[in-house]
Design an enzyme around this catalytic site. Structure first.
Site, short mmCIF file in Angstrom:
data_model
loop_
_atom_site.label_atom_id
_atom_site.label_comp_id
_atom_site.label_asym_id
_atom_site.label_seq_id
_atom_site.Cartn_x
_atom_site.Cartn_y
_atom_site.Cartn_z
N CYS A 1 61.12 62.50 71.40
CA CYS A 1 59.82 61.93 71.05
C CYS A 1 58.82 61.93 72.20
CB CYS A 1 60.02 60.51 70.52
SG CYS A 1 61.12 60.46 69.11
N ASN B 1 53.29 56.02 72.03
CA ASN B 1 54.23 56.80 72.84
C ASN B 1 53.59 57.26 74.15
OD1 ASN B 1 56.35 56.39 71.18
ND2 ASN B 1 56.55 58.49 70.46
N LYS C 1 74.82 68.20 57.06
CA LYS C 1 74.33 66.82 57.20
C LYS C 1 74.49 66.05 55.88
CE LYS C 1 70.72 66.72 60.04
NZ LYS C 1 69.31 66.99 60.34
C1 UGA Z 1 60.52 56.21 71.64
C2 UGA Z 1 59.67 54.96 71.46
O1 UGA Z 1 60.12 53.91 72.33
C3 UGA Z 1 59.75 54.46 70.02
O2 UGA Z 1 58.92 53.34 69.82
C4 UGA Z 1 59.30 55.61 69.09
O3 UGA Z 1 59.40 55.23 67.72
C5 UGA Z 1 60.19 56.83 69.34
O4 UGA Z 1 60.10 57.22 70.71
C6 UGA Z 1 59.71 57.92 68.43
O5 UGA Z 1 58.58 58.38 68.62
O6 UGA Z 1 60.41 58.26 67.48
P1 UGA Z 1 63.14 56.67 71.93
O7 UGA Z 1 62.78 58.10 72.12
O8 UGA Z 1 64.26 56.31 71.04
O9 UGA Z 1 61.86 55.84 71.39
O10 UGA Z 1 63.50 56.12 73.37
P2 UGA Z 1 62.93 55.05 74.41
O11 UGA Z 1 63.74 53.84 74.36
O12 UGA Z 1 61.46 54.90 74.28
O13 UGA Z 1 63.25 55.81 75.78
C7 UGA Z 1 62.62 57.06 76.07
C8 UGA Z 1 63.03 57.55 77.42
O14 UGA Z 1 62.40 56.77 78.43
C9 UGA Z 1 64.53 57.50 77.72
O15 UGA Z 1 64.90 58.71 78.33
C10 UGA Z 1 64.66 56.34 78.67
O16 UGA Z 1 65.76 56.47 79.52
C11 UGA Z 1 63.35 56.41 79.43
N1 UGA Z 1 62.92 55.14 80.04
C12 UGA Z 1 62.70 54.04 79.27
C13 UGA Z 1 62.72 55.06 81.42
O17 UGA Z 1 62.90 56.06 82.15
N2 UGA Z 1 62.32 53.88 81.98
C14 UGA Z 1 62.09 52.78 81.23
O18 UGA Z 1 61.72 51.74 81.82
C15 UGA Z 1 62.30 52.86 79.85
#
Ligand code: UGA
Length: 435
Positions: free
Chosen positions: A264, A212, A35
């Protein structure tokens, strides 16, 4: 300011690059030599839109460097700890091994007056324990807990322009001074009016997991409605649109489908439950176990739909579009897409999968899965096509063109991301989740 960032994964690498781009002098440290070698050549070790550009400009400025040598952090005054806190191999709790190791190494280099800033997602109570360690080993250094809310795929933007900043600080003058120093680190965001919440350690730690947990609950709520819609003939997408117009509810994070994955949300809700049980308050967040169960059921629902459509799984040719846990990422940690592809393959289906960015990671994790470069390659002779990760190139597929390549025109839309009518008009049998 002179900054060090310990841990150069999805969080730390972006943080280091963004802080240097904002004008700080930054050294990023990680134990992973591969990395660090990539980052030292301004190459991002994972796919994150915008990161290569920020890395290149920050490296060119001379303000950013990466090393495996912890001694390099001694020159910095503010030290960010951004290492991972994965799920333990033997339970739901967070594994704090990397956090503890990072503090051990870091405290050998920290000087009195330095500020240590925890960014990793940790169980509530961790910061106060680590503050004790800091006080014992480097009196005069201060620990702040500053959780990170960035989303993969928007990590650079979320780091440079966060929607809020949370500082968990100790009581008294040391906390006031540390908050002032963090304001300087984040001067551009603070100057732009970003809300800053200065609070105690426990609140800061809880803000992160509560956020979260709320997002995960919102997704599982709509997926529970999808389960009801499936037995009543209702359309969960229209339902989400309708309830989302209520500003108190809001339409975002109400997309029903195969549910949440990634590094996450799944592990954070499990770690939160585990911590609540340790604190004797398991019942307060017992609903999170249900949130988890609803989420996992949606993956099995897709497998069941394939069986429903074909009568069996053995020998059924399935094209799986998407492997990353969400679009604009190559991250397959706890990915619903990869999980579904593997469940199908384990049950005898002949799976051909593809993802614009996650094929290399998948090849390492699941070498037995057949991977191809494009959707057009994946769908050849397929009996069933499943869209699981809603990459724009997949949602923009032309049903007529895809129809010419498959054996049977059956599509399962795992993200409710396609227009059913367009596909049905092109002669496809369309199955969404909860619609
Ligand atoms: C998430 C949080 O949104 C961030 O704010 C946080 O900082 C991060 O975790 C972390 O703890 O580091 P992330 O894991 O990048 O971010 O992804 P998200 O955009 O939250 O999506 C998470 C999952 O939910 C994905 O698999 C997505 O497809 C799913 N999702 C999202 C749904 O199934 N439906 C929705 O309406 C939105």
């Amino acid at each position: 300011m002179r900054i060090s960032v310990i841990g150069c994964g999805y969080l730390g690498a972006v943080h280091a690059a963004a802080m240097a781009d904002l004008g700080h002098t930054v050294v990023g440290v990680d134990v992973d030599e591969v990395k660090i070698a990539a980052l030292s050549q301004a190459r991002a070790p994972f796919f994150e839109p915008g990161l290569p550009e920020v890395l290149a400009s920050a490296m060119a400025s001379g303000r950013l460097r990466f090393t495996t040598d912890f001694a390099a952090v001694a020159d910095a005054d503010v030290h960010f700890v951004a290492v991972g806190t994965p799920q333990s191999s033997d339970g739901d709790a967070a594994d704090l091994r990397f956090v503890d190791a990072a503090f051990e190494s870091l405290l050998e280099q920290v000087s009195p007056g330095d500020v240590i800033v925890g960014k990793s997602t940790v169980p509530v109570g961790t910061a106060s324990r680590l503050a004790g360690l800091v006080a014992q080993r480097v009196p005069g250094a201060t620990l702040v807990w500053n959780p990170e809310f960035l989303r993969e795929g928007f990590a650079v933007q979320d780091t440079v322009s966060p929607d809020r900043l949370v500082y968990g600080v100790p009581a008294g003058e040391a906390g006031v001074r540390a908050a002032r120093i963090l304001d300087e680190v984040y001067a551009s965001a603070v100057g732009a009016g970003t809300p800053v919440i200065v609070t105690d350690y426990a609140t800061a730690e809880l803000v992160k997991v509560a956020a979260n947990a709320f997002l995960a609950t919102k997704i599982s709520f709509i997926n529970a409605m999808a389960e009801i819609a499936e037995v009543t003939g209702a359309d969960v997408t229209r339902l989400a649109d309708a309830i989302g117009h209520d500003a108190r509810i809001g339409r975002r994070f109400l997309n029903a489908g195969v549910g949440f994955g990634g590094g996450c949300l799944p592990k954070d809700i499990r770690a939160f439950s585990a911590r609540a049980r340790e604190l004797g308050r398991g019942e307060s967040v017992r609903f999170l176990d249900e949130v988890d169960q609803i989420n996992l059921r949606r993956r099995q629902r897709v497998v069941d739909l394939v069986r429903e459509e074909s009568g069996h799984l053995d020998g059924v040719k399935v094209a799986v579009l998407g492997l990353a846990f969400k679009p604009h990422s190559d991250d397959i940690r706890d990915s619903p897409a990869l999980d579904i592809a593997l469940r199908l393959a384990d049950n005898g289906a002949i799976v051909t999968a593809t993802d614009p960015e996650a094929n290399p990671n998948t090849r390492k994790r699941a070498p037995h899965l057949t991977l191809v470069d494009t959707a057009a390659d994946a769908v050849i002779d397929a009996d069933i096509v499943i869209l699981i990760t809603e990459w724009p190139e997949f949602t923009a597929l032309n049903p007529h063109e895809v129809g010419d390549l498959v054996s049977h025109k059956i599509i399962i839309d795992g993200r409710n991301a396609l227009d059913p009518e367009t596909w049905q008009t092109a002669g496809w049998r369309y199955r969404g989740l909860g619609r």
